[in-house]
Design a protein around this motif. Structure first.
Motif, PDB file in Angstrom:
ATOM      1  N   GLU A 319       0.973 -23.853  14.333  1.00  0.00           N
ATOM      2  CA  GLU A 319       0.656 -23.704  12.891  1.00  0.00           C
ATOM      3  C   GLU A 319      -0.924 -23.189  12.839  1.00  0.00           C
ATOM      4  N   ALA A 320      -1.619 -23.874  13.893  1.00  0.00           N
ATOM      5  CA  ALA A 320      -3.027 -23.487  13.822  1.00  0.00           C
ATOM      6  C   ALA A 320      -3.275 -22.075  14.388  1.00  0.00           C
ATOM      7  N   LEU A 321      -2.571 -21.557  15.248  1.00  0.00           N
ATOM      8  CA  LEU A 321      -3.034 -20.318  15.591  1.00  0.00           C
ATOM      9  C   LEU A 321      -3.216 -19.313  14.657  1.00  0.00           C
ATOM     10  N   PRO A 322      -2.304 -19.201  13.835  1.00  0.00           N
ATOM     11  CA  PRO A 322      -2.552 -18.086  12.705  1.00  0.00           C
ATOM     12  C   PRO A 322      -3.731 -18.181  11.822  1.00  0.00           C
ATOM     13  N   LEU A 323      -4.046 -19.620  11.581  1.00  0.00           N
ATOM     14  CA  LEU A 323      -5.269 -19.725  10.895  1.00  0.00           C
ATOM     15  C   LEU A 323      -6.647 -19.182  11.534  1.00  0.00           C
ATOM     16  N   LEU A 324      -6.762 -19.113  12.975  1.00  0.00           N
ATOM     17  CA  LEU A 324      -7.500 -18.612  13.825  1.00  0.00           C
ATOM     18  C   LEU A 324      -7.801 -17.104  13.102  1.00  0.00           C
ATOM     19  N   SER A 325      -6.736 -16.440  13.308  1.00  0.00           N
ATOM     20  CA  SER A 325      -6.771 -14.873  12.998  1.00  0.00           C
ATOM     21  C   SER A 325      -7.217 -14.946  11.279  1.00  0.00           C
ATOM     22  N   ASP A 326      -7.042 -15.646  10.586  1.00  0.00           N
ATOM     23  CA  ASP A 326      -7.607 -15.572   9.140  1.00  0.00           C
ATOM     24  C   ASP A 326      -9.022 -16.085   9.108  1.00  0.00           C
ATOM     25  N   GLY A 327      -9.679 -16.790  10.030  1.00  0.00           N
ATOM     26  CA  GLY A 327     -11.017 -17.324   9.750  1.00  0.00           C
ATOM     27  C   GLY A 327     -11.033 -18.700   9.462  1.00  0.00           C
ATOM     28  N   ASN A 328      -9.990 -19.300   9.230  1.00  0.00           N
ATOM     29  CA  ASN A 328      -9.858 -20.783   8.852  1.00  0.00           C
ATOM     30  C   ASN A 328      -9.990 -21.745   9.787  1.00  0.00           C
ATOM     31  N   ASP A 330     -11.946 -24.627  10.058  1.00  0.00           N
ATOM     32  CA  ASP A 330     -11.765 -25.943   9.995  1.00  0.00           C
ATOM     33  C   ASP A 330     -10.315 -26.473   9.787  1.00  0.00           C
ATOM     34  N   GLU A 331      -9.370 -25.948   9.176  1.00  0.00           N
ATOM     35  CA  GLU A 331      -8.073 -26.273   8.991  1.00  0.00           C
ATOM     36  C   GLU A 331      -7.273 -26.052  10.436  1.00  0.00           C
ATOM     37  N   ALA A 332      -7.768 -25.301  11.204  1.00  0.00           N
ATOM     38  CA  ALA A 332      -7.303 -25.270  12.695  1.00  0.00           C
ATOM     39  C   ALA A 332      -7.838 -26.083  13.443  1.00  0.00           C
ATOM     40  N   ARG A 333      -8.890 -26.795  13.345  1.00  0.00           N
ATOM     41  CA  ARG A 333      -9.333 -27.921  14.104  1.00  0.00           C
ATOM     42  C   ARG A 333      -8.519 -29.113  13.623  1.00  0.00           C
ATOM     43  N   ARG A 334      -8.355 -29.236  12.321  1.00  0.00           N
ATOM     44  CA  ARG A 334      -7.662 -30.412  12.076  1.00  0.00           C
ATOM     45  C   ARG A 334      -6.119 -30.546  12.441  1.00  0.00           C
ATOM     46  N   LEU A 335      -5.423 -29.544  12.723  1.00  0.00           N
ATOM     47  CA  LEU A 335      -4.212 -29.266  13.146  1.00  0.00           C
ATOM     48  C   LEU A 335      -4.098 -29.710  14.893  1.00  0.00           C
ATOM     49  N   ILE A 336      -5.221 -29.278  15.463  1.00  0.00           N
ATOM     50  CA  ILE A 336      -5.184 -29.308  16.936  1.00  0.00           C
ATOM     51  C   ILE A 336      -5.698 -30.673  17.328  1.00  0.00           C
ATOM     52  N   ASN A 337      -4.988 -31.677  17.872  1.00  0.00           N
ATOM     53  CA  ASN A 337      -5.475 -32.942  18.238  1.00  0.00           C
ATOM     54  C   ASN A 337      -6.392 -32.751  19.639  1.00  0.00           C
ATOM     55  N   LEU A 352      -3.194 -26.632  26.462  1.00  0.00           N
ATOM     56  CA  LEU A 352      -3.177 -25.944  25.154  1.00  0.00           C
ATOM     57  C   LEU A 352      -3.994 -26.209  23.997  1.00  0.00           C
ATOM     58  N   ASP A 353      -4.001 -27.460  23.722  1.00  0.00           N
ATOM     59  CA  ASP A 353      -4.719 -28.165  22.744  1.00  0.00           C
ATOM     60  C   ASP A 353      -6.340 -28.108  23.043  1.00  0.00           C
ATOM     61  N   TYR A 354      -6.838 -28.295  24.426  1.00  0.00           N
ATOM     62  CA  TYR A 354      -8.055 -28.142  24.718  1.00  0.00           C
ATOM     63  C   TYR A 354      -8.483 -26.640  24.632  1.00  0.00           C
ATOM     64  N   THR A 355      -7.854 -25.941  25.137  1.00  0.00           N
ATOM     65  CA  THR A 355      -8.187 -24.469  25.012  1.00  0.00           C
ATOM     66  C   THR A 355      -8.071 -24.015  23.451  1.00  0.00           C
ATOM     67  N   GLY A 356      -7.151 -24.357  22.791  1.00  0.00           N
ATOM     68  CA  GLY A 356      -7.283 -23.872  21.097  1.00  0.00           C
ATOM     69  C   GLY A 356      -8.425 -24.513  20.521  1.00  0.00           C
ATOM     70  N   ASP A 361     -13.806 -22.451  18.439  1.00  0.00           N
ATOM     71  CA  ASP A 361     -15.342 -22.673  18.461  1.00  0.00           C
ATOM     72  C   ASP A 361     -15.927 -21.250  18.709  1.00  0.00           C
ATOM     73  N   GLN A 362     -15.279 -20.604  19.808  1.00  0.00           N
ATOM     74  CA  GLN A 362     -15.871 -19.255  20.255  1.00  0.00           C
ATOM     75  C   GLN A 362     -15.472 -18.191  19.213  1.00  0.00           C
ATOM     76  N   LEU A 363     -14.470 -18.288  18.576  1.00  0.00           N
ATOM     77  CA  LEU A 363     -13.945 -17.209  17.654  1.00  0.00           C
ATOM     78  C   LEU A 363     -14.914 -17.367  16.284  1.00  0.00           C
ATOM     79  N   GLU A 364     -15.316 -18.585  15.979  1.00  0.00           N
ATOM     80  CA  GLU A 364     -16.072 -18.864  14.947  1.00  0.00           C
ATOM     81  C   GLU A 364     -17.521 -18.065  15.127  1.00  0.00           C
ATOM     82  N   VAL A 365     -18.091 -18.457  16.314  1.00  0.00           N
ATOM     83  CA  VAL A 365     -19.470 -17.743  16.670  1.00  0.00           C
ATOM     84  C   VAL A 365     -19.156 -15.985  16.598  1.00  0.00           C
TER      85      VAL A 365
END
Length: 572
Positions: A319-328, A330-337, A352-356, A361-365
């Motif tokens: 559920e978090a990975l599609p949020l990365l492509s949308d630029g969301n 903060d919501e992705a960080r909430r879903l990844i433990n 997978l969680d650590y890499t996510g 962080d890298q995609l946001e920069v």
């Protein structure tokens, strides 16, 4: 284990889900096989139609070839009927056996009955004979009584003009039915709307009011036709297609009109044995059922034993990975433990969680950097680096948007193609740097006289262009041209030199002078060079008469579009 526990609920739900999926896929596969069978039936029906049409066409061409041999006598002239009479008397048996003819008939005006060779078939009426003699046409007909024949009739005029008569050639369709059976492997017959008294014994189908005139594999398939006719009290319509189970197999029964314009007349009936295909579908469903049962059990065991807990973590990550492509992010960080244990103890899900989180962080920069660079690149791509004006690409986009929209249908737009007069002398005398400074001044002056919404662009070198999407008639266009000439003609101080610069302007009205980008720019170029030819420091509105002096465009090929030049190139 308590019945109300989540694990039991998930197990029961998973079992029900797997069973439902198995049933669904069994039904889906069954439906797919049925659709495939139906598609195959439709394809075969289309093939049969083409095959029958081809056989009838070939038969008609054979009859045409035969009649040509009759009527193209010595010297290419048609003989009189007496000569054909003698010829048919001598050669009838050969023609019957070699060409499969059913009968030949010769009709002369006022002569009844006609002269005939072979089996008696339907005759032409005196009115039909008269019509054919008058028109000289060749017509094709089909008659189905005791047998079904293809009849070719033609009006003939003797080569010596001594008489006119009609030739009728009848050929049985039995050979075409046998050829169809040999080519396709399917059985075929002919259903004719004749009475029981006219039909052969055992061939009449009273429910359909039809009789079977011909049928391949008659002994085996005649009982099937009787059964099909009993099930359907009325004769199936043109193009009827149905599948029937009989004692010794499953069969498709199709009917095709002998003549498309007469769907109530004689019909071809085609019978396909599809028993093998039906058995294949039944065996496939049984096999699929066994495999589905085994797969369901295996899936439930694997789900409970291996994927019980990790599946929930994977779901949150998915559920978090599609949020990365949308630029969301903060919501992705909430879903990844976050993983709170040493990296040496990570399992695959921990990785997978650590890499996510790291990717987040890298995609946001990177998104911030890309947005900044994209804005800079867009500005560079659409603007001239020397003057800050729009460049040729921006101008082309603006004109194409204007042409593709509805604005040019409501208003008249204008393109002003501008070339500085004798700019090369400035470069030669003062140098390119001073020439660049002069271009910058000229650019600012051009911008100062246009309206907001108009476009001023530098095409390259000393070429500029002004695009006005709407103007109040030709008078407003000429006023703007005078303003452009006047503002640029004012003295310019470059360094310690005071310069005076003039323009030559070519003007094109849109869409009156062109409705494509190529035409507009080419005609603006022609108009500009006409202005130069008239003494420079001038403008010229395009007209058709200017094409005759297009050769005055020095250094340009005819019909060439002005090409953007990067930097300050010298130009006369």
């Amino acid at each position: 284990m308590q019945l109300h526990s989540l694990r039991v609920k998930v197990s029961v739900f998973s079992l029900a889900l797997v069973v439902a999926m198995c049933v669904f896929f069994i039904l889906l596969d069954h439906r797919s096989l049925q659709l495939l069978l139906e598609k195959n039936r439709d394809s075969r029906l289309l093939t049969y139609q083409y095959q029958i049409s081809g056989l009838l066409t070939q038969s008609r061409e054979d009859l045409n070839q035969l009649t040509d041999l009759f009527v193209l006598w010595r010297g290419g002239l048609a003989p009189n009927s007496d000569i054909l009479h003698k010829l048919f008397d001598q050669q009838w048996e050969y023609l019957r056996d070699s060409w499969g003819l059913e009968s030949l008939k010769l009709y002369s005006p006022g002569q009844q009955p006609p002269r005939q060779w072979g089996a008696p078939t339907r005759h032409l009426t005196p009115e039909q004979v008269g019509e054919l003699i008058a028109s000289g046409e060749t017509r094709e007909r089909f008659y189905c009584v005791q047998t079904c024949v293809q009849s070719l009739v033609m009006g003939i005029t003797a080569g010596d003009l001594s008489e006119r008569y009609v030739l009728q050639v009848d050929r049985s369709l039995a050979d075409e039915l046998l050829s169809f059976h040999q080519i396709t492997g399917s059985d075929i017959g002919i259903l004719s709307p004749i009475d029981r008294e006219q039909a052969a014994p055992g061939t009449h189908l009273p429910q359909w009011r039809r009789s079977v005139l011909a049928l391949t594999s008659r002994e085996r398939l005649m009982p099937l036709l009787r059964e099909v006719a009993t099930q359907g009290q009325r004769m199936p319509g043109a193009g009827f297609s149905g599948s029937y189970d009989f004692s010794y197999g499953s069969f498709d029964v199709k009917t095709i009109p002998l003549v498309e314009e007469d769907p109530d007349g004689a019909q071809f009936v085609i019978i396909d044995d599809v028993s093998g295909q039906v058995r294949h579908i039944e065996d496939s469903i049984k096999l699929l059922l066994w495999f589905s049962a085994i797969g369901a059990v295996t899936f439930i065991v694997a789900l409970i034993g291996l994927l019980w807990r990790p599946i929930f973590r994977l779901r949150r990550l998915a559920e978090a990975l599609p949020l990365l492509s949308d630029g969301n992010f903060d919501e992705a960080r909430r879903l990844i433990n976050p993983v709170n244990k040493p990296r040496s103890h990570f399992d695959e899900i921990d990785v997978l969680d650590y890499t996510g989180l790291a990717v987040c962080d890298q995609l946001e920069v990177m998104k911030e950097i890309v947005a900044q660079n994209t804005a800079e690149l867009e500005h560079i791509a659409l603007h001239d680096t020397l003057t800050g004006l729009d460049n040729r690409h921006a101008l082309v986009d603006r004109i194409e948007q204007y042409l593709h929209g509805e604005e040019h249908l409501k208003n008249t737009g204008y393109v002003f193609f501008i070339d500085l007069d004798d700019f090369k002398r400035v470069n030669d005398s003062l140098g390119h740097q001073r020439g660049d400074e002069l271009l910058q001044v000229i650019a600012r002056r051009l911008v100062s006289v246009v309206r907001r919404g108009d476009t001023v662009a530098r095409l390259g070198g000393d070429e500029f262009c002004v695009f006005v999407p709407s103007a109040d008639g030709e008078g407003a266009c000429r006023v703007l041209a005078e303003k452009l000439l006047g503002v640029v003609a004012q003295p310019v101080k470059i360094g310690d030199k005071e310069l005076r610069v003039t323009l030559s302007i070519g003007i094109v009205a849109i869409p009156r002078h062109g409705d494509t980008l190529e035409t507009i720019l080419q005609r603006a170029d022609v108009a500009m060079y006409h202005a130069k030819y008239r003494g420079k420091n001038n403008y010229q509105l395009y007209s058709e008469q200017l094409e005759c002096i297009e050769h005055l465009s020095t250094g340009r090929r005819k019909n060439a579009i002005p090409i953007a030049i990067v930097g300050n190139n010298d130009k006369n």
